[in-house]
Write an enzyme that holds these catalytic residues in place. Structure first.
Site, PDB file in Angstrom:
ATOM      1  N   GLN A  39      39.502  39.733  38.014  1.00 53.92           N
ATOM      2  CA  GLN A  39      39.366  39.060  36.719  1.00 53.92           C
ATOM      3  C   GLN A  39      39.111  40.079  35.611  1.00 53.92           C
ATOM      4  O   GLN A  39      38.526  41.145  35.842  1.00 53.92           O
ATOM      5  CB  GLN A  39      38.232  38.024  36.768  1.00 53.92           C
ATOM      6  CG  GLN A  39      36.865  38.600  37.079  1.00 53.92           C
ATOM      7  CD  GLN A  39      35.794  37.524  37.269  1.00 53.92           C
ATOM      8  OE1 GLN A  39      36.089  36.331  37.277  1.00 53.92           O
ATOM      9  NE2 GLN A  39      34.552  37.946  37.420  1.00 53.92           N
ATOM     10  N   HIS A  48      37.116  39.061  41.792  1.00 58.19           N
ATOM     11  CA  HIS A  48      36.618  37.680  41.921  1.00 58.19           C
ATOM     12  C   HIS A  48      36.491  37.363  43.405  1.00 58.19           C
ATOM     13  O   HIS A  48      35.449  36.912  43.841  1.00 58.19           O
ATOM     14  CB  HIS A  48      37.560  36.694  41.219  1.00 58.19           C
ATOM     15  CG  HIS A  48      37.067  35.273  41.272  1.00 58.19           C
ATOM     16  ND1 HIS A  48      37.523  34.280  40.462  1.00 58.19           N
ATOM     17  CD2 HIS A  48      36.146  34.656  42.079  1.00 58.19           C
ATOM     18  CE1 HIS A  48      36.895  33.129  40.734  1.00 58.19           C
ATOM     19  NE2 HIS A  48      36.071  33.332  41.722  1.00 58.19           N
ATOM     20  N   PHE A  58      26.715  35.248  43.799  1.00 59.43           N
ATOM     21  CA  PHE A  58      28.185  35.257  43.728  1.00 59.43           C
ATOM     22  C   PHE A  58      28.776  35.688  45.077  1.00 59.43           C
ATOM     23  O   PHE A  58      29.660  35.045  45.638  1.00 59.43           O
ATOM     24  CB  PHE A  58      28.589  36.224  42.609  1.00 59.43           C
ATOM     25  CG  PHE A  58      30.066  36.276  42.278  1.00 59.43           C
ATOM     26  CD1 PHE A  58      30.911  35.200  42.489  1.00 59.43           C
ATOM     27  CD2 PHE A  58      30.613  37.430  41.698  1.00 59.43           C
ATOM     28  CE1 PHE A  58      32.263  35.262  42.147  1.00 59.43           C
ATOM     29  CE2 PHE A  58      31.953  37.506  41.359  1.00 59.43           C
ATOM     30  CZ  PHE A  58      32.777  36.424  41.587  1.00 59.43           C
ATOM     31  N   HIS A  63      28.314  33.091  47.712  1.00 61.62           N
ATOM     32  CA  HIS A  63      29.264  31.989  47.506  1.00 61.62           C
ATOM     33  C   HIS A  63      30.644  32.388  48.043  1.00 61.62           C
ATOM     34  O   HIS A  63      31.300  31.615  48.751  1.00 61.62           O
ATOM     35  CB  HIS A  63      29.340  31.659  46.011  1.00 61.62           C
ATOM     36  CG  HIS A  63      30.506  30.799  45.647  1.00 61.62           C
ATOM     37  ND1 HIS A  63      30.508  29.437  45.812  1.00 61.62           N
ATOM     38  CD2 HIS A  63      31.739  31.119  45.139  1.00 61.62           C
ATOM     39  CE1 HIS A  63      31.689  28.949  45.425  1.00 61.62           C
ATOM     40  NE2 HIS A  63      32.442  29.945  45.009  1.00 61.62           N
ATOM     41  N   GLU A  64      31.074  33.613  47.693  1.00 59.80           N
ATOM     42  CA  GLU A  64      32.412  34.056  48.118  1.00 59.80           C
ATOM     43  C   GLU A  64      32.492  34.179  49.638  1.00 59.80           C
ATOM     44  O   GLU A  64      33.497  33.818  50.251  1.00 59.80           O
ATOM     45  CB  GLU A  64      32.787  35.377  47.429  1.00 59.80           C
ATOM     46  CG  GLU A  64      33.050  35.237  45.928  1.00 59.80           C
ATOM     47  CD  GLU A  64      34.230  34.317  45.589  1.00 59.80           C
ATOM     48  OE1 GLU A  64      35.302  34.474  46.187  1.00 59.80           O
ATOM     49  OE2 GLU A  64      34.070  33.430  44.731  1.00 59.80           O
ATOM     50  N   LYS A  66      32.228  30.432  51.136  1.00 57.65           N
ATOM     51  CA  LYS A  66      33.408  29.600  50.855  1.00 57.65           C
ATOM     52  C   LYS A  66      34.698  30.193  51.442  1.00 57.65           C
ATOM     53  O   LYS A  66      35.499  29.479  52.023  1.00 57.65           O
ATOM     54  CB  LYS A  66      33.567  29.422  49.334  1.00 57.65           C
ATOM     55  CG  LYS A  66      34.744  28.542  48.931  1.00 57.65           C
ATOM     56  CD  LYS A  66      34.692  28.195  47.451  1.00 57.65           C
ATOM     57  CE  LYS A  66      35.910  27.403  47.026  1.00 57.65           C
ATOM     58  NZ  LYS A  66      35.907  27.145  45.574  1.00 57.65           N
ATOM     59  N   HIS A  67      34.883  31.498  51.273  1.00 61.81           N
ATOM     60  CA  HIS A  67      36.169  32.101  51.650  1.00 61.81           C
ATOM     61  C   HIS A  67      36.078  33.006  52.889  1.00 61.81           C
ATOM     62  O   HIS A  67      36.903  32.922  53.781  1.00 61.81           O
ATOM     63  CB  HIS A  67      36.715  32.940  50.486  1.00 61.81           C
ATOM     64  CG  HIS A  67      36.896  32.157  49.225  1.00 61.81           C
ATOM     65  ND1 HIS A  67      37.922  31.264  49.045  1.00 61.81           N
ATOM     66  CD2 HIS A  67      36.170  32.117  48.073  1.00 61.81           C
ATOM     67  CE1 HIS A  67      37.833  30.719  47.832  1.00 61.81           C
ATOM     68  NE2 HIS A  67      36.777  31.211  47.225  1.00 61.81           N
TER      69      HIS A  67
HETATM   70  O1  U2P Z   1      40.898  27.696  40.624  1.00 59.38           O
HETATM   71  C1  U2P Z   1      39.566  27.274  40.596  1.00 59.38           C
HETATM   72  C2  U2P Z   1      38.814  27.765  41.818  1.00 59.38           C
HETATM   73  O2  U2P Z   1      39.427  27.302  43.026  1.00 59.38           O
HETATM   74  C3  U2P Z   1      39.249  28.267  44.044  1.00 59.38           C
HETATM   75  N1  U2P Z   1      40.574  28.714  44.554  1.00 59.38           N
HETATM   76  C4  U2P Z   1      41.673  28.699  43.767  1.00 59.38           C
HETATM   77  C5  U2P Z   1      42.892  29.114  44.264  1.00 59.38           C
HETATM   78  C6  U2P Z   1      43.007  29.513  45.610  1.00 59.38           C
HETATM   79  O3  U2P Z   1      44.080  29.884  46.104  1.00 59.38           O
HETATM   80  N2  U2P Z   1      41.870  29.519  46.365  1.00 59.38           N
HETATM   81  C7  U2P Z   1      40.655  29.117  45.873  1.00 59.38           C
HETATM   82  O4  U2P Z   1      39.667  29.137  46.569  1.00 59.38           O
HETATM   83  C8  U2P Z   1      38.449  29.412  43.449  1.00 59.38           C
HETATM   84  O5  U2P Z   1      37.098  29.129  43.729  1.00 59.38           O
HETATM   85  P1  U2P Z   1      35.869  30.119  43.726  1.00 59.38           P
HETATM   86  O6  U2P Z   1      36.064  31.184  44.725  1.00 59.38           O
HETATM   87  O7  U2P Z   1      35.796  30.664  42.356  1.00 59.38           O
HETATM   88  O8  U2P Z   1      34.745  29.199  44.036  1.00 59.38           O
HETATM   89  C9  U2P Z   1      38.804  29.266  41.970  1.00 59.38           C
HETATM   90  O9  U2P Z   1      37.905  29.887  41.115  1.00 59.38           O
END
Ligand code: U2P
Length: 227
Positions: free
Chosen positions: A35, A62, A112, A115-116, A119-120
């Site tokens: 970002q 991000h 942050f 969270h990342e 979530k991911h």
């Molecule tokens: O686009 C808004 C939020 O959705 C999450 N996102 C978006 C696209 C994608 O391919 N995968 C995904 O997770 C992101 O969430 P965040 O990690 O910020 O919580 C993105 O900010």
């Protein structure tokens, strides 16, 4: 009647299939998303600098997001795998620099990153443990130097307007692959360069052609705000 040998062969085959299924990754590729802090902060919502101070005028991380080829993505895959800062203590100073949080209230980044990860990152655990996930993401930041790549094409964060095409072409020239570009709007409703998506293979080490580009939400001329 089935012989003991053939039952055993079937069992071994079944075991083999389940092992292959368990070992195979459960996503198709990563989006590595950077970002532009100037655009994050230059909105109606504004931003808060991290406790460590104003970040450098550079793109920052991000996240590294597992994705499916159809455009959907998994999230929060393992509630038992909580973010554990002791596992990444050697990476924290680089994360403070390259992965600062700009959301309010001001933070030291842990919220942050946690969270990342939750979530991911937990959706990529078949490939990378927590340390490997953050380390690989930091390595990608070194590999994809967006500010330099754009500068090479005469595109700088000077509040100027540039065509979406010129930004996209410059990044393609620098990385070898077409990026996804996401814009947001400043308080005067100008479309501005907010996030850049590049695609990475499931080992989190090689850039690949994006199976699918995210929707850009950009005008044809977009501002590259100062930071
Ligand atoms: O686009 C808004 C939020 O959705 C999450 N996102 C978006 C696209 C994608 O391919 N995968 C995904 O997770 C992101 O969430 P965040 O990690 O910020 O919580 C993105 O900010």
């Amino acid at each position: 009647m089935e012989s003991k040998g053939s039952t055993l062969t079937k069992l071994l085959l079944l075991l083999n299939i389940s092992l292959v299924l368990c070992a195979s990754e459960d996503f198709d590729f990563f989006y590595f998303v950077q970002q532009w802090p100037g655009a994050y902060c230059d909105t109606k919502q504004s931003c808060c600098y991290p406790k460590t101070g104003k970040p450098a005028a550079d793109f920052s991380i991000h996240g590294l997001w597992p994705n499916y080829n159809d455009g959907s993505w998994p999230s929060n895959c393992d509630p038992d795998s909580v973010f554990d800062k002791s596992q990444i203590s050697d990476l924290v100073s680089s994360m403070e620099k390259n992965w600062p949080s700009l959301s309010c209230p001001s933070s030291n980044g842990m919220r942050f990153w946690s969270h990342e990860w939750e979530k991911h990152g937990t959706c990529a655990e078949s490939e990378l443990d927590q340390h490997e996930y953050f380390e690989a993401t930091l390595k990608l930041k070194q590999k994809v130097n967006l500010l330099q790549t754009l500068k090479n094409a005469g595109i700088e964060p000077d509040d100027g307007f540039y065509s979406l095409e010129s930004i996209s072409d410059a990044i393609k020239e620098g990385t070898g692959f077409a990026p996804g570009i996401e814009c947001n709007r400043d308080s005067a409703h100008n479309s501005q360069l907010y996030q850049v998506y590049v695609c990475v293979d499931t080992s989190a080490s090689n850039l690949i052609e994006c199976p699918l580009l995210p929707k850009s939400k950009c005008g044809s001329q977009i501002q590259f705000p100062k930071f």
